[in-house]
Scaffold this motif. Structure first.
Motif, mmCIF file in Angstrom:
data_model
loop_
_atom_site.group_PDB
_atom_site.id
_atom_site.type_symbol
_atom_site.label_atom_id
_atom_site.label_comp_id
_atom_site.label_asym_id
_atom_site.label_seq_id
_atom_site.Cartn_x
_atom_site.Cartn_y
_atom_site.Cartn_z
ATOM 1 N N SER A 39 0.843 -1.164 0.087
ATOM 2 C CA SER A 39 -0.380 -0.549 0.016
ATOM 3 C C SER A 39 0.773 1.083 -0.078
ATOM 4 O O SER A 39 0.429 2.411 -0.580
ATOM 5 N N THR A 40 2.257 1.360 0.269
ATOM 6 C CA THR A 40 2.768 2.328 0.676
ATOM 7 C C THR A 40 4.225 2.261 -1.104
ATOM 8 O O THR A 40 4.735 3.231 -0.753
ATOM 9 N N PHE A 41 3.330 1.730 -2.234
ATOM 10 C CA PHE A 41 4.136 1.492 -3.137
ATOM 11 C C PHE A 41 3.657 3.037 -4.062
ATOM 12 O O PHE A 41 2.613 3.547 -3.902
ATOM 13 N N ARG A 42 4.358 3.418 -4.675
ATOM 14 C CA ARG A 42 4.340 4.389 -5.231
ATOM 15 C C ARG A 42 3.672 5.052 -6.530
ATOM 16 O O ARG A 42 4.221 3.792 -7.584
ATOM 17 N N SER A 43 3.183 6.437 -7.076
ATOM 18 C CA SER A 43 2.864 5.905 -8.369
ATOM 19 C C SER A 43 3.529 6.599 -9.613
ATOM 20 O O SER A 43 3.238 5.951 -10.329
ATOM 21 N N SER A 44 4.563 7.365 -9.104
ATOM 22 C CA SER A 44 5.497 8.167 -9.514
ATOM 23 C C SER A 44 6.750 8.657 -8.697
ATOM 24 O O SER A 44 7.355 8.454 -7.676
ATOM 25 N N ILE A 45 8.273 8.265 -9.657
ATOM 26 C CA ILE A 45 9.699 8.676 -9.000
ATOM 27 C C ILE A 45 9.926 9.599 -9.654
ATOM 28 O O ILE A 45 11.079 10.069 -9.861
ATOM 29 N N ASN A 46 9.317 10.462 -10.795
ATOM 30 C CA ASN A 46 9.638 11.435 -11.229
ATOM 31 C C ASN A 46 10.451 12.667 -10.561
ATOM 32 O O ASN A 46 9.568 13.430 -9.794
ATOM 33 N N SER A 47 11.484 12.987 -11.393
ATOM 34 C CA SER A 47 11.986 14.298 -10.555
ATOM 35 C C SER A 47 11.822 14.731 -11.284
ATOM 36 O O SER A 47 11.323 15.905 -12.260
ATOM 37 N N TYR A 48 12.818 16.471 -10.700
ATOM 38 C CA TYR A 48 12.400 17.826 -11.865
ATOM 39 C C TYR A 48 13.231 18.365 -12.870
ATOM 40 O O TYR A 48 12.897 17.664 -13.066
ATOM 41 N N ASN A 57 11.179 -0.956 -0.679
ATOM 42 C CA ASN A 57 10.522 -0.724 -1.258
ATOM 43 C C ASN A 57 11.400 0.892 -0.646
ATOM 44 O O ASN A 57 12.052 1.021 -0.155
ATOM 45 N N ILE A 58 10.267 2.402 -1.409
ATOM 46 C CA ILE A 58 11.266 3.427 -1.519
ATOM 47 C C ILE A 58 10.899 4.304 0.237
ATOM 48 O O ILE A 58 11.869 4.674 0.029
ATOM 49 N N THR A 59 9.780 3.333 0.166
ATOM 50 C CA THR A 59 9.397 3.743 2.230
ATOM 51 C C THR A 59 10.244 3.350 2.761
ATOM 52 O O THR A 59 11.229 4.079 3.820
#
Length: 283
Positions: free
Chosen positions: A10-19, A269-271
């Motif tokens: 449930s903590t997975f991200r929909s995106s990791i797009n940076s600036y 994961n990222i979290t």
């Protein structure tokens, strides 16, 4: 403490797009600057009524302007193939023109470039080229996106202060630290390149990382493959396999990911990265 797969997922991200993901403006300017002089010469054509004659005069004096014509059509190649009822032509746009001015005039006429230069509100072709390059650069987002998860993981590895290596082959690890990874390499029959390798005083950690925004069969194959590596690596003394993954694409492949989660202690994961899991792992 046992982890809960559903809570973790449930903590997975929909995106990791940076600036920096959207447009690489340094690259855009660099590309436009390569033909800046030629574009400025062609500015004389903007709004010119007798545009074909003006083009002839410019090419006669400055033949190198030919090389910047493709970018006006949002093409970076120096060859463009065109065909119509009069036949097919593979136009070349080398610095030293290799075709006749009449052929180039036909190209500009039929592609609509002459008309665009005569009648549009464009004031400066260099500025126009900057806009074209921004559009072309957006096509490179997929390549940039493919490295974003690696870049993100590398930042967290750096924070730990641990010694690490990028894109290291399995055979290189065996040679450098005199360890046996034959359980993973099928007795030396296969070679594998790890995204990262971390060496601490007690252990060698081999990392794979990825991010999936969409589902598909590839995710199931990845989960099964990494599950196998996780089980094989348990027979490699002094070596731990770590997989860092994320992305909402896993929701559709949750069953296979769950199987891997159940047998792999070091699946994060990222979290988990944000919560300092690597600092704890490398202690």
């Amino acid at each position: 403490m046992d982890r809960n797969f559903n809570q973790w997922l449930s903590t997975f991200r929909s995106s990791i797009n940076s600036y920096k993901y959207y447009v690489d403006f340094e690259k855009v300017k660099e590309n436009a600057d390569k033909v800046k002089v030629e574009l400025n010469m062609l500015n004389a054509l903007v709004g010119e009524q007798n545009i074909e004659q003006a083009f002839e005069s410019i090419v006669a004096k400055y033949p190198t302007v030919i090389q910047c014509l493709p970018i006006l059509l949002a093409v970076r190649k120096n060859q463009i193939y065109c065909q119509d009822e009069n036949g097919a032509v593979n136009y070349t746009f080398a610095k030293n023109k290799t075709m006749t001015v009449e052929q180039y005039k036909y190209f500009l006429r039929e592609t609509g470039l002459f008309k665009m230069l005569q009648t549009s509100d464009i004031k400066n072709l260099y500025d126009y080229c900057i806009g074209v390059e921004v559009g072309l650069d957006s096509n490179a987002r997929k390549n940039r996106g493919g490295h974003q998860m690696e870049d993100l993981l590398e930042r967290y590895i750096k924070k730990t202060g641990a010694q690490y290596f990028k894109e290291m082959k399995l055979s290189e690890i065996e040679k450098k630290w005199d360890v046996d990874l034959s359980a993973i390499s099928a007795e030396g029959k296969t070679e594998k390149r790890w995204d990262f390798v971390v060496k601490t005083s007690k252990q060698i950690y081999v990392f794979e990382t990825n991010f999936y925004t969409g589902g598909g069969s590839k995710l199931n194959e990845t989960a099964r493959s990494y599950k196998m590596i996780a089980e094989e690596s348990k027979h490699c003394e002094g070596v731990t396999f770590v997989w860092v993954t994320d992305g909402k694409g896993w929701v559709s492949a949750r069953n296979n990911l769950n199987e891997t989660f159940n047998v792999m202690d070091n699946l994060y994961n990222i979290t988990d990265l944000e919560n300092g899991v690597l600092e704890k792992l490398f202690r």
